[in-house]
Write a protein that holds these residues in place. Structure first.
Motif, PDB file in Angstrom:
ATOM      1  N   ASP A 133       4.206 -13.165 -11.940  1.00 17.82           N
ATOM      2  CA  ASP A 133       3.091 -12.996 -12.825  1.00 17.82           C
ATOM      3  C   ASP A 133       3.580 -12.326 -14.163  1.00 17.82           C
ATOM      4  N   GLY A 134       4.418 -11.536 -14.237  1.00 20.01           N
ATOM      5  CA  GLY A 134       4.934 -11.005 -15.558  1.00 20.01           C
ATOM      6  C   GLY A 134       5.503 -11.976 -16.431  1.00 20.01           C
ATOM      7  N   LEU A 135       6.469 -13.056 -15.738  1.00 18.57           N
ATOM      8  CA  LEU A 135       7.085 -14.040 -16.374  1.00 18.57           C
ATOM      9  C   LEU A 135       6.038 -15.063 -17.020  1.00 18.57           C
ATOM     10  N   VAL A 136       4.996 -15.368 -16.241  1.00 18.96           N
ATOM     11  CA  VAL A 136       4.243 -16.185 -16.688  1.00 18.96           C
ATOM     12  C   VAL A 136       3.345 -15.787 -17.886  1.00 18.96           C
ATOM     13  N   ARG A 137       2.966 -14.164 -17.708  1.00 23.68           N
ATOM     14  CA  ARG A 137       2.209 -13.461 -19.037  1.00 23.68           C
ATOM     15  C   ARG A 137       3.307 -13.547 -20.022  1.00 23.68           C
ATOM     16  N   ALA A 138       4.648 -13.561 -19.750  1.00 30.20           N
ATOM     17  CA  ALA A 138       5.585 -13.593 -21.123  1.00 30.20           C
ATOM     18  C   ALA A 138       5.743 -14.845 -21.688  1.00 30.20           C
ATOM     19  N   ILE A 139       5.546 -16.032 -20.602  1.00 32.16           N
ATOM     20  CA  ILE A 139       5.578 -17.216 -21.334  1.00 32.16           C
ATOM     21  C   ILE A 139       4.479 -17.602 -22.040  1.00 32.16           C
ATOM     22  N   ASP A 140       3.337 -17.271 -21.524  1.00 33.68           N
ATOM     23  CA  ASP A 140       1.888 -17.423 -22.111  1.00 33.68           C
ATOM     24  C   ASP A 140       1.814 -16.588 -23.587  1.00 33.68           C
ATOM     25  N   ALA A 141       2.309 -15.424 -23.662  1.00 29.55           N
ATOM     26  CA  ALA A 141       2.456 -14.775 -24.908  1.00 29.55           C
ATOM     27  C   ALA A 141       3.123 -15.462 -25.978  1.00 29.55           C
ATOM     28  N   GLU A 142       4.527 -15.996 -25.389  1.00 33.48           N
ATOM     29  CA  GLU A 142       5.267 -16.585 -26.583  1.00 33.48           C
ATOM     30  C   GLU A 142       4.713 -17.772 -26.930  1.00 33.48           C
ATOM     31  N   LEU A 143       4.248 -18.730 -26.143  1.00 38.06           N
ATOM     32  CA  LEU A 143       3.305 -19.713 -26.560  1.00 38.06           C
ATOM     33  C   LEU A 143       2.254 -19.458 -27.466  1.00 38.06           C
ATOM     34  N   ARG A 144       1.508 -18.565 -27.319  1.00 32.45           N
ATOM     35  CA  ARG A 144       0.319 -18.129 -28.062  1.00 32.45           C
ATOM     36  C   ARG A 144       0.769 -17.596 -29.437  1.00 32.45           C
ATOM     37  N   THR A 145       1.858 -16.734 -29.441  1.00 35.86           N
ATOM     38  CA  THR A 145       2.645 -16.525 -30.730  1.00 35.86           C
ATOM     39  C   THR A 145       2.951 -17.813 -31.386  1.00 35.86           C
ATOM     40  N   ARG A 146       3.745 -18.636 -30.994  1.00 40.20           N
ATOM     41  CA  ARG A 146       4.007 -19.976 -31.595  1.00 40.20           C
ATOM     42  C   ARG A 146       2.916 -20.413 -32.116  1.00 40.20           C
ATOM     43  N   SER A 147       1.641 -20.803 -31.326  1.00 40.01           N
ATOM     44  CA  SER A 147       0.581 -21.465 -31.848  1.00 40.01           C
ATOM     45  C   SER A 147      -0.211 -20.727 -32.865  1.00 40.01           C
ATOM     46  N   THR A 148       0.001 -19.496 -32.985  1.00 44.77           N
ATOM     47  CA  THR A 148      -0.868 -18.740 -33.999  1.00 44.77           C
ATOM     48  C   THR A 148       0.051 -19.114 -35.409  1.00 44.77           C
ATOM     49  N   ASP A 149       1.293 -18.785 -35.048  1.00 44.67           N
ATOM     50  CA  ASP A 149       2.361 -18.901 -36.220  1.00 44.67           C
ATOM     51  C   ASP A 149       1.979 -20.421 -36.835  1.00 44.67           C
ATOM     52  N   LYS A 150       1.954 -21.567 -36.059  1.00 40.64           N
ATOM     53  CA  LYS A 150       1.526 -22.765 -36.484  1.00 40.64           C
ATOM     54  C   LYS A 150       0.501 -22.957 -37.423  1.00 40.64           C
ATOM     55  N   LEU A 151      -0.701 -22.382 -36.787  1.00 42.61           N
ATOM     56  CA  LEU A 151      -1.798 -22.448 -37.366  1.00 42.61           C
ATOM     57  C   LEU A 151      -2.063 -21.804 -38.654  1.00 42.61           C
ATOM     58  N   LEU A 152      -1.302 -20.578 -38.935  1.00 36.36           N
ATOM     59  CA  LEU A 152      -1.273 -20.008 -40.145  1.00 36.36           C
ATOM     60  C   LEU A 152      -0.098 -20.211 -41.022  1.00 36.36           C
ATOM     61  N   ARG A 153       0.406 -21.393 -40.704  1.00 37.20           N
ATOM     62  CA  ARG A 153       1.627 -21.641 -41.574  1.00 37.20           C
ATOM     63  C   ARG A 153       1.130 -22.281 -42.964  1.00 37.20           C
ATOM     64  N   LEU A 154       1.798 -22.045 -44.045  1.00 34.93           N
ATOM     65  CA  LEU A 154       1.347 -22.289 -45.457  1.00 34.93           C
ATOM     66  C   LEU A 154       2.050 -23.728 -45.611  1.00 34.93           C
ATOM     67  N   SER A 155       1.379 -24.892 -45.833  1.00 33.06           N
ATOM     68  CA  SER A 155       1.922 -26.084 -45.721  1.00 33.06           C
ATOM     69  C   SER A 155       1.784 -26.438 -47.426  1.00 33.06           C
ATOM     70  N   PRO A 156       2.548 -27.579 -47.879  1.00 32.83           N
ATOM     71  CA  PRO A 156       2.539 -27.941 -49.382  1.00 32.83           C
ATOM     72  C   PRO A 156       1.019 -28.196 -49.829  1.00 32.83           C
ATOM     73  N   SER A 157       0.467 -27.704 -50.871  1.00 33.50           N
ATOM     74  CA  SER A 157      -0.769 -27.874 -51.320  1.00 33.50           C
ATOM     75  C   SER A 157      -1.076 -29.420 -51.648  1.00 33.50           C
ATOM     76  N   PRO A 158      -2.262 -29.930 -51.069  1.00 35.20           N
ATOM     77  CA  PRO A 158      -2.436 -31.368 -51.192  1.00 35.20           C
ATOM     78  C   PRO A 158      -3.022 -31.490 -52.589  1.00 35.20           C
ATOM     79  N   LEU A 159      -3.430 -30.279 -53.249  1.00 37.24           N
ATOM     80  CA  LEU A 159      -3.792 -30.391 -54.460  1.00 37.24           C
ATOM     81  C   LEU A 159      -2.619 -30.800 -55.742  1.00 37.24           C
ATOM     82  N   ASN A 160      -1.558 -30.322 -55.373  1.00 35.90           N
ATOM     83  CA  ASN A 160      -0.380 -30.468 -56.211  1.00 35.90           C
ATOM     84  C   ASN A 160       0.063 -31.895 -56.116  1.00 35.90           C
ATOM     85  N   PRO A 161       0.208 -32.599 -57.411  1.00 37.42           N
ATOM     86  CA  PRO A 161       0.207 -34.048 -57.806  1.00 37.42           C
ATOM     87  C   PRO A 161       1.820 -34.218 -57.070  1.00 37.42           C
ATOM     88  N   ILE A 162       2.735 -33.272 -57.143  1.00 37.18           N
ATOM     89  CA  ILE A 162       4.116 -33.466 -56.682  1.00 37.18           C
ATOM     90  C   ILE A 162       4.276 -34.041 -55.199  1.00 37.18           C
TER      91      ILE A 162
END
Length: 830
Positions: A133-162
């Motif tokens: 149970d502890g290992l499963v919770r640790a894996i779930d926490a790691e995957l949630r952290t990665r998903s949150t980081d991906k969701l809040l990642r700042l990509s290049p602005s689409p309004l930038n003509p470059i």
């Protein structure tokens, strides 16, 4: 000899338990291998270098092993219970410093040693399961952290003509690869030969697909019209909903056949085949969106329309729903396909880390530019849809509680839609493309899910109306409401998946739910609850059947009175419910001793909060046992008089003579004074008071009253009726006719009849019944009449004296009597 036999039995028992333990050990998990695997999994988590797919695979293996551990926790359960029963049979263990018989002490030690050995596998399995149970919770926490980081990642602005060049490069590369693949296959003459061989099949697929796509929807509409014309009014909504699904299925079959024909030509490579599959997914989403739009915003005015909107606004709602479906299909299907093709297209031949990083940045910027127009268009449609929902709330005329709650919920949803449509483009323009995607497309999918649930609720309600033929209140009855509530609960996991929850996470929640919660050392799980509910229901039904048999078949053949029969039936009901609860708790395996501390703590608070209810309950038991009152008794309590209709656990229901029901707490019937007019027998005394004028022959009055009393059919002659000359009153001589009635329920009827006969006989015998009369003298009557004042009259005098019935009142001046003016300042008789 006996000791030798006991030792032999003990030896055989030990061998049997040892053999069972060895057999069980062979099927137990390999805990040493598990410890090594768990250590490796912990090392992988600590390093943090594993990919998401690797973590998912690792988690799946741990979950599979955990299931084995859960099964192993119950190993040797029957043998353990048997040993515990044997130890309990030996009696309590001696206190510290005390001794017991050597044979019993040796036997107790032997049984405890066996118990410890049998419990060891379960304890080991529990420890391994806890670590899993502890290992499963640790894996779930790691995957949630990665998903949150991906969701809040700042990509290049689409309004930038470059970044526009990256989008153009990505698009041109895709088009170039598609063209190259087509040109390469077109040069292969063998493929054309194969296509000629499959020509009839391909032609047939094309022909059928064109027919279905061209005439399929109109054909389903004609079928719907014919079925609706032949069906009853209550079944039309059900038929229309079922037939409308064909408007998705038939065109989808046509689209699938068309795409299959394209693939069968063998002119398209893997890249084109992937794109063809994407087109099929887009077509399915668009068809579903069109169907959903037609059901939520119907073209015809219908009383059961989900929203109160004009025809023009409903048409706009259908268009907005279809636009959102098209944009969702492009983003979900085509967007995922482009992302899958972006890596090999943009990486090129770069092998260095810097080259890979630059390629990833270009891919990120190009995808942000491509998806941003879809985000803006979807937010514009969402904004307008939110305004339509607000307009529905404004137009709605539902004033009941259910309608008000529904409008409040729709207003809240509309506000959230407007907020998402305003915030999401800003986030996407800044560069938080993933966050904007999560808000926009999750909102659209949530609205579609809500629409499907709404349609299913309406469909189930209409099905209930068709089955029960209750057109007036069938749609708002309990069963359709519960079905809709259940649909809402079932949609919650889907809603969680839409907003980013993982399937594994939901399965983990379900696993925890199945295992239950620990409450005071007792594991409460759905299986335990269902067992308890099933056994209790069976016991409750058996109790009701027994009560019915006693009430209708057995007790009526006995000499027990009605009140006693009701008491027996009620007592059997209480006892049956109590036994059913005990059997349910026992069958569920709940150890009540483990809940003793919790129950003791709760009993204090419950005792203060529910003391009145408990008092009434105990009083109800006393009423059923002692039976001071029974159903059908005529009682008087607390100023209320009526007939007892029912005695329940908490209260007693009394029906007054005004045909109103009074609920009396049972405690009042025990603590207060209660008059039972019909307890034991139905006899009762009736007193009829009569007054006669002074000068009347009292013996004659007594004889007349006795004759009238004895003439009543319900008046008992033993004891015989009595007439009592009670007093000399201010206006009359007072008599009372006292009789005993065989049925006191006829008391008012007998009193009325006797009064009628007394009045008639007195009139025949010339006996007068006096009534009070007052003479009123006025001072200065000349002022009221406008004449000159006369000498001062004597002091005003109020003369009260009895007068015979029909005799005019004496006196001079202005006088007023009740007989003439309705009693201006006196009473109109006694």
């Amino acid at each position: 000899m006996i000791r030798s036999i006991l030792r032999l039995l003990a030896f055989v028992t030990c061998l049997a338990y040892a053999g069972l333990a060895a057999a069980q050990d062979s099927s137990l998990p390999d805990y040493q291998a598990w410890q090594s695997f768990a250590d490796q999994a912990q090392t992988t988590l600590d390093e943090g270098k594993a990919s998401d797919s690797e973590l998912e695979a690792l988690r799946q293996n741990i979950v599979s092993l955990r299931s084995e551990f859960h099964s192993a926790r119950d190993a040797n359960a029957n043998q353990i219970q048997t040993l515990r029963d044997q130890i309990d049979a030996l009696g309590p263990a001696p206190a510290e410093g005390d001794t017991e018989d050597e044979a019993i002490a040796a036997r107790r030690k032997d049984l405890n040693d066996q118990l410890g050995k049998l419990q060891a596998p379960g304890i080991t399995a529990t420890e391994a399961s806890t670590r899993a149970d502890g290992l499963v919770r640790a894996i779930d926490a790691e995957l949630r952290t990665r998903s949150t980081d991906k969701l809040l990642r700042l990509s290049p602005s689409p309004l930038n003509p470059i970044n526009w060049a990256s989008a153009l490069t990505l698009t041109s590369s895709l088009v170039t690869n598609l063209y190259s693949e087509t040109a390469e296959r077109a040069q292969d003459t063998q493929r054309f030969e194969a296509m000629k061989d499959n020509g009839p099949v391909i032609a047939g697929l094309f022909f059928v697909s064109v027919i279905l796509l061209w005439r399929g929807r109109s054909f389903m509409q004609r079928v719907s019209v014919k079925l609706l014309d032949r069906s009853s009014l209550r079944a039309r909504m059900v038929i229309e909903t079922v037939v409308s699904i064909g408007q998705i299925i038939v065109p989808m079959i046509g689209t699938t056949l068309f795409l299959t024909a394209l693939v069968e030509t063998d002119l398209f490579g893997s890249l084109w085949k992937g794109l063809i599959a994407v087109v099929g997914g887009i077509a399915l989403i668009i068809l579903f969106s069109a169907w959903l739009a037609g059901r939520i915003f119907p073209s015809r005015d219908r009383a059961d329309s989900p929203f109160t909107l004009l025809a023009e606004r409903r048409a706009e709602g259908r268009l907005l729903t279809l636009i959102l479906g098209v944009l969702l299909a492009i983003k979900q299907q085509l967007g995922d396909w482009i992302i899958a093709q972006a890596d090999p297209l943009m990486l090129g031949g770069g092998q260095t880390a810097q080259a890979a990083s630059d390629a990833a940045t270009r891919i990120d910027g190009g995808l942000a530019v491509l998806v941003f127009p879809l985000q803006v268009a979807a937010c514009m449609a969402l904004f307008r849809l939110g305004q339509l929902l607000r307009r529905h709330v404004h137009n709605s005329d539902n004033t009941d509680d259910a309608g008000a709650f529904r409008n409040t919920l729709i207003r809240l949803i509309a506000t959230l839609i407007l907020a998402v449509s305003i915030v999401s483009p800003v986030l996407g323009g800044i560069g938080y493309v993933n966050a904007a995607n999560g808000l926009i497309w999750s909102t659209i999918l949530s609205l579609m899910l809500a629409g499907v649930v709404l349609i299913l609720q309406h469909f189930l309600a209409e099905m209930y109306v068709v089955v029960t033929k209750r057109e007036d209140d069938g749609r708002d009855s309990l069963i359709p409401v519960l079905a809709g509530f259940l649909l809402g609960l079932l949609s919650l996991p889907v809603l969680a998946l839409i907003w980013g929850a993982r399937v594994e996470g939901l399965l983990e929640v379900w696993t925890a739910f199945r295992q239950g919660i620990d409450l005071g050392g007792v594991q409460i799980s759905p299986a335990v609850f269902m067992t308890l509910a099933a056994v209790f229901t069976i016991g409750y039904m058996a109790t009701r059947i027994l009560q019915g048999a006693l009430r209708t078949t057995i007790l009526p053949k006995t000499t027990i009175d009605k009140g006693g029969q009701n008491a027996i039936v009620s007592g059997v009901g209480y006892l049956g419910v109590f036994l059913a609860a005990l059997m349910g708790i026992s069958a569920a395996g709940i150890n009540l001793s483990s809940l003793a501390i919790v129950a003791g703590a709760l009993s204090v608070g419950v005792g203060f909060g529910l003391q009145t209810i408990v008092q009434n309950f105990v009083s109800g038991i006393i009423l059923l046992v002692e039976r001071p009152i029974s159903e059908g008794d005529w009682i008087e309590v607390g100023g209320q008089m009526g007939v007892v209709k029912a005695i329940s656990v908490r209260s007693t229901r009394i029906e007054t003579f005004d045909r109103t029901e009074v609920i009396v707490p049972n405690a009042d019937l025990i603590a207060n004074q209660v008059t039972n007019w019909t307890r034991g027998n139905m006899t009762g005394r009736l007193i009829v008071p009569v007054g006669v004028a002074y000068g009347t022959d009292t013996r004659k009055v007594e004889q007349i009253l006795l004759e009238i009393a004895e003439a009543q059919p319900t008046v008992m002659l033993n004891p015989e009726p009595q007439v009592v000359f009670t007093s000399f009153g201010a206006d009359s001589m007072n008599f009372e006719a006292r009789v005993i009635l065989s049925d006191v329920n006829f008391k008012l009827r007998v009193m009325s009849e006797m009064n009628h006969q007394i009045n008639a006989r007195f009139r025949e015998e010339g006996i007068e019944i006096p009534f009070a009369q007052r003479d009123l003298w006025l001072r200065n009557a000349e002022v009221l009449t406008g004449r000159q004042p006369q000498p001062k009259p004597p002091e005003p005098k109020l003369d009260d004296q009895p007068h015979k019935l029909g005799t005019p009142a004496p006196g001079e001046g202005l006088q007023d009597s009740p007989a003439d003016s309705g009693g201006a300042d006196g009473d109109g008789g006694r």
